[in-house]
Design a protein around this motif. Structure first.
Motif, PDB file in Angstrom:
ATOM      1  N   TYR A   1       0.854  -1.194   0.000  1.00 34.11           N
ATOM      2  CA  TYR A   1       0.000   0.000   0.000  1.00 34.11           C
ATOM      3  C   TYR A   1       0.888   1.241   0.000  1.00 34.11           C
ATOM      4  N   TYR A   2       0.491   2.235  -0.782  1.00 33.32           N
ATOM      5  CA  TYR A   2       1.263   3.471  -0.905  1.00 33.32           C
ATOM      6  C   TYR A   2       0.336   4.678  -0.844  1.00 33.32           C
ATOM      7  N   ARG A   3       0.862   5.771  -0.307  1.00 34.50           N
ATOM      8  CA  ARG A   3       0.187   7.067  -0.436  1.00 34.50           C
ATOM      9  C   ARG A   3       0.895   7.789  -1.556  1.00 34.50           C
ATOM     10  N   ILE A   4       0.132   8.271  -2.513  1.00 31.22           N
ATOM     11  CA  ILE A   4       0.666   8.967  -3.682  1.00 31.22           C
ATOM     12  C   ILE A   4       0.063  10.372  -3.740  1.00 31.22           C
ATOM     13  N   MET A   5       0.918  11.372  -3.778  1.00 33.73           N
ATOM     14  CA  MET A   5       0.461  12.746  -3.984  1.00 33.73           C
ATOM     15  C   MET A   5       0.346  12.989  -5.486  1.00 33.73           C
ATOM     16  N   LEU A   6      -0.754  13.587  -5.885  1.00 32.18           N
ATOM     17  CA  LEU A   6      -0.995  13.860  -7.296  1.00 32.18           C
ATOM     18  C   LEU A   6      -0.839  15.363  -7.545  1.00 32.18           C
ATOM     19  N   GLY A   7       0.408  15.789  -7.461  1.00 28.75           N
ATOM     20  CA  GLY A   7       0.731  17.202  -7.595  1.00 28.75           C
ATOM     21  C   GLY A   7       0.780  17.869  -6.231  1.00 28.75           C
ATOM     22  N   LYS A   8       1.405  19.028  -6.200  1.00 23.12           N
ATOM     23  CA  LYS A   8       1.515  19.789  -4.963  1.00 23.12           C
ATOM     24  C   LYS A   8       0.111  20.143  -4.467  1.00 23.12           C
ATOM     25  N   ILE A  46       6.015  14.049   3.878  1.00 25.84           N
ATOM     26  CA  ILE A  46       6.349  14.842   2.699  1.00 25.84           C
ATOM     27  C   ILE A  46       6.762  13.926   1.562  1.00 25.84           C
ATOM     28  N   GLY A  47       6.711  14.440   0.364  1.00 25.79           N
ATOM     29  CA  GLY A  47       7.144  13.687  -0.799  1.00 25.79           C
ATOM     30  C   GLY A  47       5.989  13.153  -1.613  1.00 25.79           C
ATOM     31  N   THR A  48       6.322  12.687  -2.793  1.00 28.72           N
ATOM     32  CA  THR A  48       5.330  12.179  -3.734  1.00 28.72           C
ATOM     33  C   THR A  48       4.772  10.827  -3.307  1.00 28.72           C
ATOM     34  N   VAL A  49       5.638   9.961  -2.793  1.00 30.01           N
ATOM     35  CA  VAL A  49       5.272   8.573  -2.503  1.00 30.01           C
ATOM     36  C   VAL A  49       5.709   8.201  -1.095  1.00 30.01           C
ATOM     37  N   SER A  50       4.852   7.495  -0.378  1.00 31.44           N
ATOM     38  CA  SER A  50       5.293   6.865   0.869  1.00 31.44           C
ATOM     39  C   SER A  50       4.606   5.518   0.998  1.00 31.44           C
ATOM     40  N   GLU A  51       5.375   4.518   1.384  1.00 33.48           N
ATOM     41  CA  GLU A  51       4.774   3.189   1.595  1.00 33.48           C
ATOM     42  C   GLU A  51       4.085   3.196   2.947  1.00 33.48           C
ATOM     43  N   ILE A  52       2.839   2.746   2.955  1.00 32.92           N
ATOM     44  CA  ILE A  52       2.044   2.747   4.178  1.00 32.92           C
ATOM     45  C   ILE A  52       1.548   1.346   4.532  1.00 32.92           C
ATOM     46  N   SER A  53       2.175   0.321   3.972  1.00 28.42           N
ATOM     47  CA  SER A  53       1.723  -1.053   4.150  1.00 28.42           C
ATOM     48  C   SER A  53       1.580  -1.463   5.610  1.00 28.42           C
ATOM     49  N   GLY A  71      18.203  13.197  -5.057  1.00 28.83           N
ATOM     50  CA  GLY A  71      18.147  11.759  -4.817  1.00 28.83           C
ATOM     51  C   GLY A  71      16.780  11.326  -4.299  1.00 28.83           C
ATOM     52  N   LEU A  72      16.197  12.130  -3.433  1.00 32.39           N
ATOM     53  CA  LEU A  72      14.842  11.832  -2.947  1.00 32.39           C
ATOM     54  C   LEU A  72      13.843  11.887  -4.091  1.00 32.39           C
ATOM     55  N   TRP A  73      13.940  12.904  -4.933  1.00 30.96           N
ATOM     56  CA  TRP A  73      13.068  13.013  -6.107  1.00 30.96           C
ATOM     57  C   TRP A  73      13.195  11.765  -6.975  1.00 30.96           C
ATOM     58  N   CYS A  74      14.424  11.334  -7.214  1.00 32.62           N
ATOM     59  CA  CYS A  74      14.651  10.136  -8.023  1.00 32.62           C
ATOM     60  C   CYS A  74      14.037   8.901  -7.364  1.00 32.62           C
ATOM     61  N   GLY A  75      14.189   8.799  -6.044  1.00 30.66           N
ATOM     62  CA  GLY A  75      13.610   7.659  -5.333  1.00 30.66           C
ATOM     63  C   GLY A  75      12.097   7.627  -5.441  1.00 30.66           C
ATOM     64  N   PHE A  76      11.466   8.792  -5.312  1.00 30.55           N
ATOM     65  CA  PHE A  76      10.003   8.866  -5.464  1.00 30.55           C
ATOM     66  C   PHE A  76       9.597   8.453  -6.879  1.00 30.55           C
ATOM     67  N   ALA A  77      10.319   8.983  -7.879  1.00 25.98           N
ATOM     68  CA  ALA A  77       9.988   8.681  -9.270  1.00 25.98           C
ATOM     69  C   ALA A  77      10.160   7.189  -9.556  1.00 25.98           C
ATOM     70  N   TRP A  78      11.282   6.620  -9.118  1.00 25.78           N
ATOM     71  CA  TRP A  78      11.514   5.196  -9.370  1.00 25.78           C
ATOM     72  C   TRP A  78      10.423   4.340  -8.711  1.00 25.78           C
ATOM     73  N   THR A  79      10.069   4.673  -7.470  1.00 23.44           N
ATOM     74  CA  THR A  79       9.043   3.896  -6.775  1.00 23.44           C
ATOM     75  C   THR A  79       7.726   3.954  -7.524  1.00 23.44           C
ATOM     76  N   MET A  80       7.324   5.143  -7.951  1.00 19.15           N
ATOM     77  CA  MET A  80       6.049   5.279  -8.651  1.00 19.15           C
ATOM     78  C   MET A  80       6.086   4.577 -10.013  1.00 19.15           C
ATOM     79  N   CYS A  81       7.198   4.710 -10.728  1.00 21.10           N
ATOM     80  CA  CYS A  81       7.292   4.159 -12.080  1.00 21.10           C
ATOM     81  C   CYS A  81       7.618   2.668 -12.127  1.00 21.10           C
ATOM     82  N   LYS A  82       8.348   2.170 -11.154  1.00 17.62           N
ATOM     83  CA  LYS A  82       8.843   0.787 -11.216  1.00 17.62           C
ATOM     84  C   LYS A  82       8.600  -0.004  -9.934  1.00 17.62           C
ATOM     85  N   GLY A  83       8.813   0.613  -8.773  1.00 21.77           N
ATOM     86  CA  GLY A  83       8.767  -0.120  -7.509  1.00 21.77           C
ATOM     87  C   GLY A  83       7.382  -0.605  -7.123  1.00 21.77           C
TER      88      GLY A  83
END
Length: 151
Positions: A4-11, A142-149, A68-80
């Motif tokens: 389970y993830y929380r995803i922000m859809l824009g600021k 904060i951030g685009t993605v956070s895992e909430i599992s 690096g945080l931006w990249c981590g958020f992007a990778w998680t949303m796109c691939k993780g």
């Protein structure tokens, strides 16, 4: 195992309504304006190492840590995030929409959130007030993605 993830859809959920209507989650990925589907390794660190130099050119005022945080958020949303995982996305008015990720990454060149994953949004929403304190705290990070599992 489903995650389970929380995803922000824009600021401040600025693109939530369009994402719900269009059946996707998405990211601006720090203004990287191209399809990165061929550049999504299994390891997010390799992804970050590849993209931090490019992002430094776009955002020279940002620290390597922020990039690096931006990249981590992007990778998680796109691939993780895997097909079948569930996402909660706030609508900006105190409710979270629940969706199931149904497909792989794709890119929409003229979209506000061009780096996307298809999602089947479920009919139910979750009020922030109905969440446990631990889930509220995690979903409010904060951030685009956070895992909430675990919540």
């Amino acid at each position: 195992m489903k995650r389970y993830y929380r995803i922000m859809l824009g600021k401040k959920s600025a693109h939530a309504a369009e994402s719900f209507a269009g059946s996707y989650i998405g990211s601006g990925f720090g203004d990287v304006k191209r399809d990165v589907s061929k550049e999504l390794p299994d390891d997010f660190r390799a992804f970050s190492q590849a993209f931090i130099p490019e992002m430094q050119k776009i955002h020279p005022d940002k620290s390597k840590i922020a990039l690096g945080l931006w990249c981590g958020f992007a990778w998680t949303m796109c691939k993780g995030i895997r097909i079948g995982d569930l996402v909660l996305s706030p609508d900006g008015s105190g409710s979270y929409h629940v969706g199931e990720v149904t497909g792989e990454y794709y890119y929409v060149a003229d979209g506000d959130l061009p780096h996307r994953r298809p999602v089947r949004w479920l009919s139910q929403t979750v009020s922030r007030a109905d969440m446990t304190e631990a889930l509220r705290n995690s979903a409010g990070s904060i951030g685009t993605v956070s895992e909430i599992s675990k919540y």
